[in-house]
Design an enzyme around this catalytic site. Sequence first.
Site, short mmCIF file in Angstrom:
data_model
loop_
_atom_site.label_atom_id
_atom_site.label_comp_id
_atom_site.label_asym_id
_atom_site.label_seq_id
_atom_site.Cartn_x
_atom_site.Cartn_y
_atom_site.Cartn_z
N SER A 181 -31.54 -81.66 4.31
CA SER A 181 -32.28 -82.61 5.14
C SER A 181 -32.52 -82.04 6.54
CB SER A 181 -31.54 -83.94 5.23
OG SER A 181 -30.25 -83.75 5.79
N SER A 182 -31.56 -81.28 7.07
CA SER A 182 -31.76 -80.76 8.43
C SER A 182 -32.79 -79.63 8.44
CB SER A 182 -30.45 -80.33 9.07
OG SER A 182 -29.64 -79.64 8.16
N ASP B 226 -32.26 -72.25 2.97
CA ASP B 226 -32.81 -73.61 3.05
C ASP B 226 -34.16 -73.61 3.77
OD1 ASP B 226 -30.38 -74.13 1.94
OD2 ASP B 226 -29.52 -75.08 3.72
N GLU C 157 -25.54 -69.28 -4.82
CA GLU C 157 -24.94 -70.05 -3.72
C GLU C 157 -24.01 -69.17 -2.90
OE1 GLU C 157 -26.47 -72.84 -2.60
OE2 GLU C 157 -26.07 -73.71 -4.57
N SER D 60 -37.00 -91.41 14.94
CA SER D 60 -36.72 -91.31 13.51
C SER D 60 -36.78 -92.69 12.87
CB SER D 60 -35.32 -90.73 13.28
OG SER D 60 -34.93 -90.94 11.94
N LEU E 146 -28.83 -81.30 0.34
CA LEU E 146 -30.21 -81.15 -0.11
C LEU E 146 -31.12 -80.68 1.02
CD1 LEU E 146 -30.33 -84.37 -2.35
CD2 LEU E 146 -29.98 -82.00 -3.09
C1 GLA Z 1 -26.07 -74.05 3.11
C2 GLA Z 1 -26.68 -73.02 4.04
C3 GLA Z 1 -27.46 -71.97 3.26
C4 GLA Z 1 -26.61 -71.39 2.14
C5 GLA Z 1 -25.94 -72.50 1.34
C6 GLA Z 1 -24.95 -71.96 0.34
O1 GLA Z 1 -27.07 -74.78 2.47
O2 GLA Z 1 -27.55 -73.64 4.96
O3 GLA Z 1 -27.89 -70.95 4.13
O4 GLA Z 1 -25.68 -70.48 2.63
O5 GLA Z 1 -25.25 -73.42 2.16
O6 GLA Z 1 -25.61 -71.23 -0.63
#
Ligand code: GLA
Length: 377
Positions: free
Chosen positions: A122-123, A167, A28, A62, A120
Amino acid sequence: MTDSQSVRDGAAPAGVWAAPGRVNLIGEHTDYNDGFVLPVALPQAARAAVRLRTDGLLRLHSEQVDGGPVELTVADLAPGSVDGWAKYPAAVVWTLRAAGYEVGGADVRIDSSVPTGAGLSSSAAIECVVATAYNDLHGLGLDGPALARLAQRAENEFVGVPCGIMDQMASVCCTEGNALFLDTRDLAQRQVPLDLAGAGLRLLVVDTRVKHDLADGAYAELRAGCERAAALLGLPALRDLDPAGLDTALDRLPADLRPLVRHVVTENARVREAVTHLYLGDPAALGPILTAGHASLRDDYEVSCPETDLAVDTAVAAGALGARMTGGGFGGSVIALTAADTLDAVAAAVTSAFTDAGYEAPRTFTAVPAAGARRVE
Ligand code: GLA
């Protein structure tokens, strides 16, 4: 007429696509430091029925938001010009055009089962589903990493959140049954088998319902702190700091940057350790790594909150093998690795601890490694 009928009838190109949300097992706040991550796609996904239009309009609907469609003129799209959920699909269309692709408008109907504001992704799911649909409908020929980069650029430049690539890569490139071991520097990826059921394990997700908002500045500040530390150490990124030289490097930094660097360096090591255990067929060994990762996010990176800490502590006390917050933090979700037969007890313990603390009841579900973005109809 359904979208698949219109395809058959030879009307405007159309179809239905899906792109998932994700949990991150470990790694993370490493992605914007060119480090390692280990996300898993969720069965919860954004679905989008998309039909191209030739009149330059982007009509966005949406299922999760009341009211009629948001109607935008593609030629007028600019960063800051769209508010609310519609900025995510609009961002992708703007970014494609900014990258030189001659794409126009579309009817886009989104139905997402990814909880919003829960950490999680979503975007990213919405961005990736629209990017994948446009890629297919226009025959752009972009591969997974290129689509993920495009969706990240949409978020960075149009939405205004300086997020990393995790993400979007997870939403596009994850595959069923696997975790995605990703080097965010060069986007080298490996699918690592994650057979939790075969090992008698479950992955519990606890959405604390504390909304996180990465646009609020804290994420950008953390990222800037990491970049400042790397510059002071004369490194391209914190990923380049050898763990063996951590203590010496920390001595060279101002006190406020030291915990950030310690988190990033130890977190990258935790990802590699976790991947080794998965390759050895021992997912249970991830437990203590998850819990150590949470301690680092709580104490060094300071992105946890009382609700995520309570969920982690309660899950571990109730018999989970390990637990940690997942995603950017400041709320959002916690994952807990449990034996199959302690799953229910762990979920119940967390729920009752929330009630006792006067918090809103969390939403709990089990994560099963699912597939990345794809055409579904
Ligand atoms: C968000 C960001 C990711 C990542 C996480 C932390 O989800 O969109 O790019 O930096 O936080 O790990």
